[in-house]
Design a protein around this motif. Sequence first.
Motif, short mmCIF file in Angstrom:
data_model
loop_
_atom_site.label_atom_id
_atom_site.label_comp_id
_atom_site.label_asym_id
_atom_site.label_seq_id
_atom_site.Cartn_x
_atom_site.Cartn_y
_atom_site.Cartn_z
N PRO A 1 14.90 0.41 -12.07
CA PRO A 1 14.08 1.38 -11.96
C PRO A 1 12.90 1.13 -11.09
CG PRO A 1 14.65 1.58 -14.38
CD PRO A 1 15.30 0.27 -13.82
N ILE A 2 12.01 2.17 -10.47
CA ILE A 2 10.92 1.95 -9.42
C ILE A 2 9.69 1.23 -10.27
CG2 ILE A 2 9.31 3.24 -8.36
CD1 ILE A 2 11.30 5.35 -7.89
N SER A 3 9.28 0.25 -9.95
CA SER A 3 8.33 -0.49 -10.56
C SER A 3 6.84 -0.15 -10.31
CB SER A 3 8.69 -2.07 -10.49
OG SER A 3 8.78 -2.50 -9.02
N ARG A 4 6.79 0.16 -9.18
CA ARG A 4 5.27 0.42 -8.44
C ARG A 4 5.35 1.68 -7.61
NH1 ARG A 4 2.77 -2.36 -4.79
NH2 ARG A 4 0.66 -1.65 -5.85
N GLN A 5 4.11 2.29 -7.68
CA GLN A 5 3.89 3.52 -7.05
C GLN A 5 3.08 3.19 -5.68
OE1 GLN A 5 5.08 7.20 -7.55
NE2 GLN A 5 6.66 6.09 -8.73
N PRO A 6 3.52 3.78 -4.65
CA PRO A 6 2.43 3.85 -3.48
C PRO A 6 1.01 4.17 -3.81
CG PRO A 6 3.84 5.45 -2.97
CD PRO A 6 4.38 4.79 -4.36
N LYS B 1 0.90 -1.33 0.03
CA LYS B 1 -0.07 0.17 -0.09
C LYS B 1 0.86 1.29 0.11
CE LYS B 1 -3.96 -2.46 2.36
NZ LYS B 1 -5.01 -2.37 3.39
N GLY B 2 1.64 1.53 1.07
CA GLY B 2 2.38 2.88 1.13
C GLY B 2 3.70 2.37 1.72
N LEU B 3 4.64 3.31 1.86
CA LEU B 3 5.89 3.02 2.32
C LEU B 3 5.95 3.56 4.14
CD1 LEU B 3 8.13 4.35 -0.49
CD2 LEU B 3 7.63 2.11 -0.05
N PHE B 4 5.24 2.84 4.82
CA PHE B 4 4.89 3.10 6.16
C PHE B 4 5.22 1.63 6.85
CE2 PHE B 4 1.98 6.00 4.14
CZ PHE B 4 2.31 7.24 4.74
N SER B 5 5.45 1.93 8.28
CA SER B 5 5.61 0.79 8.97
C SER B 5 6.81 -0.25 8.76
CB SER B 5 4.34 -0.11 9.20
OG SER B 5 4.31 -1.01 10.26
N GLY B 6 7.78 0.36 8.30
CA GLY B 6 9.06 -0.36 8.12
C GLY B 6 10.31 0.32 7.87
N PRO C 1 14.36 -7.65 -0.66
CA PRO C 1 13.76 -8.93 -0.38
C PRO C 1 12.47 -9.13 -0.91
CG PRO C 1 13.44 -7.43 1.71
CD PRO C 1 14.40 -6.58 0.53
N PHE C 2 11.67 -8.06 -1.47
CA PHE C 2 10.35 -8.10 -2.20
C PHE C 2 10.45 -8.07 -3.68
CE2 PHE C 2 9.57 -7.31 2.47
CZ PHE C 2 9.17 -8.54 2.68
N VAL C 3 11.51 -7.83 -4.34
CA VAL C 3 11.65 -7.27 -5.64
C VAL C 3 10.92 -8.75 -6.40
CG1 VAL C 3 13.32 -7.47 -7.32
CG2 VAL C 3 13.73 -6.15 -5.29
N GLY C 4 10.24 -8.36 -7.37
CA GLY C 4 9.72 -9.37 -8.08
C GLY C 4 8.29 -9.98 -7.63
N ARG C 5 8.16 -9.38 -6.37
CA ARG C 5 7.04 -10.13 -5.80
C ARG C 5 5.69 -9.20 -6.23
NH1 ARG C 5 5.81 -11.88 0.35
NH2 ARG C 5 3.55 -11.56 0.67
N PRO C 6 4.68 -9.99 -6.81
CA PRO C 6 3.29 -9.23 -7.25
C PRO C 6 2.95 -8.23 -6.50
CG PRO C 6 3.32 -11.55 -7.63
CD PRO C 6 4.34 -11.47 -6.97
N GLU C 7 2.49 -7.05 -6.69
CA GLU C 7 1.96 -5.88 -6.10
C GLU C 7 2.86 -5.54 -4.90
OE1 GLU C 7 -1.87 -6.92 -4.73
OE2 GLU C 7 -2.72 -7.38 -6.76
N SER C 8 4.05 -5.81 -4.64
CA SER C 8 4.79 -5.17 -3.60
C SER C 8 5.58 -4.10 -3.95
CB SER C 8 5.78 -6.46 -2.97
OG SER C 8 5.21 -7.58 -2.68
N LEU C 9 5.52 -3.30 -2.99
CA LEU C 9 6.51 -2.00 -2.86
C LEU C 9 8.00 -2.63 -2.69
CD1 LEU C 9 4.46 0.31 -1.16
CD2 LEU C 9 4.94 0.65 -3.67
N GLU C 10 8.96 -2.45 -3.91
CA GLU C 10 10.18 -3.19 -3.61
C GLU C 10 11.19 -2.39 -2.74
OE1 GLU C 10 9.98 -5.55 -8.10
OE2 GLU C 10 11.16 -3.64 -7.83
N GLU C 11 10.82 -1.38 -2.48
CA GLU C 11 11.87 -0.52 -1.34
C GLU C 11 11.65 -1.06 -0.10
OE1 GLU C 11 9.99 2.80 -4.35
OE2 GLU C 11 9.45 0.97 -3.33
N PHE C 12 10.73 -1.81 0.47
CA PHE C 12 10.89 -2.65 1.65
C PHE C 12 11.82 -3.38 1.93
CE2 PHE C 12 6.08 -1.41 2.06
CZ PHE C 12 6.06 -1.39 3.48
#
Length: 537
Positions: free
Chosen positions: A212-217, A191-196, A232-243
């Motif tokens: 490059p950034i693949s998904r926006q919050p 969802k967003g870049l929170f809680s992490g 760790p979450f690169v390539g995971r569907p619907e994930s924000l890969e910054e986590f």
Amino acid sequence: MAVYFKKNKDFANTINQIRNLSDGLGLKWQFVRLYSQVPLSQPILVRQHPGAPETFFVLERGGKLITLNSGGDRTVLLDFSSRVGIVQVENGAVGYALHPEFGSQSSPKKGYAYFHYTDVTADRQINRLSRFDVSLPTQKERLKSELVLIEQPRNRSGFHNGGSVEFGPDGFLYLGVGDANDNDNLQTVSKGLFSGIFRIDVNSVGGKISHPISRQPKSGFTANYMIPNNNPFVGRPESLEEFWALGLRNPFRFSFDPETQKLWVGDVGAEQIEEVDIVTRGGNYQFPYFEGGRRTERAIPEKIIGIESPPYFAYRHKANERAVIGGVVYRGDKHMDLKGKYIFADNAAGQLYSIDADKSGQMEKRALAKTDQFGYVGIASVVESLSGDILVTTLGSKTNPTGNILKLEMRESSLLSDIIELVGGLFGHSEDGAHVHGEGFSAMQSQESYIENCSRCHGVDGRGSKELESELARIIPDFSDPKFQSSRSDEELREVILKGGAGIGKSEAMPPWEGVLDEEQTKSMVKLLRGFERAKK
């Protein structure tokens, strides 16, 4: 003395400071001021210039980066206070990091500094990570150089912004952001870049390093960096890969152990427990269904994201211990007694502690030193200087520039000499502790004090906080309820404010504010509580 205590507020404030200071009786360490004559307005973080150790950069919560040299000369290097706006609760400029090439005259990045701050107006709040070039020749050019990397609207509660910004030993930028006091941000990476904790490549190296950034919050936007390929979450569907890690409530301060390169995080807890975490790739630190290794009343997610990870250390709340400030693993040679210790603080207690960084299992924290500023104006950061000193910043009053930069030293003076110094402040010296004189303590100041210190549990409107677990929510009074108002006298309200819940045989969740609020401030606070019933009508 009793009569003088009642009549002279300067004397009363000093006695309250002495009472707080006496809690440090027997401690081997003490704090000394690095700049005794420099006024500082809520200094929230201090760092050294990597190429000029005699120069310190101090971030003030209102949105100013100032430089201090060895002579104590104060210069405003960057003023972005117009972007910060309203500073209240946990809002403001909260963290910053200097680029690894900062100060290198041959590098185009020689002036790059990255700030996490809130942009707050009366009707909205935005969390922002931005880069400024502070090497530019004028204030106007430095302000204009802002490059926004992350921008996220959030609710208007103002709580749990996190804000620690650090470059890791891998050269990537790490950012800690809290849950924004919003349940929708918990236990999700989509969802967003929170809680992490988030990890990005601000150099945009590309190739085998980053992409490059693949998904926006879902709200806000991200730009001007790349994602490290081994997040760790690169390539995971619907994930924000910054986590990099999730399940954190409010990771306000963190740092890397220079020897092991482990990432140590102080995660500010809810109403009962504070915790210290060693954060690893893909770790899930279990908030809100576990906190401090303790099962809460929140439901465990049907599907756990990442690797469940318990805290390295946790401690339960006491009267004034209730807001952990992450610190540093000390590997220096200046203080051999601290070598291999994790040095951290508690903001509400105004106290510095240590635990063993190289062992696991049950352990007790060791109290090192205590400041005379506490009750949410206490310690806001703990860092190690280039020369091996431990430095802390204390916020001080929001209405007076009473913040400090303090250095930890072995205690040489006796408690008596410290008391004499405090009493000496009664004669011809200005108040420089956490207290604000009661004279002229306005209704606005009362409201600000309530919001800063009380609204975490009691809510901004006095009706309780939505984030509290039901265990505590059941006993939090509704100040707008006429039944509550008619069942409490002014003296009873005054007593619980000063003595805290435990002091009158009730819940320890209510801390004592004696020594933080003087008599006039306490009376003003009681008057404010009475106003909640009228506000409801």
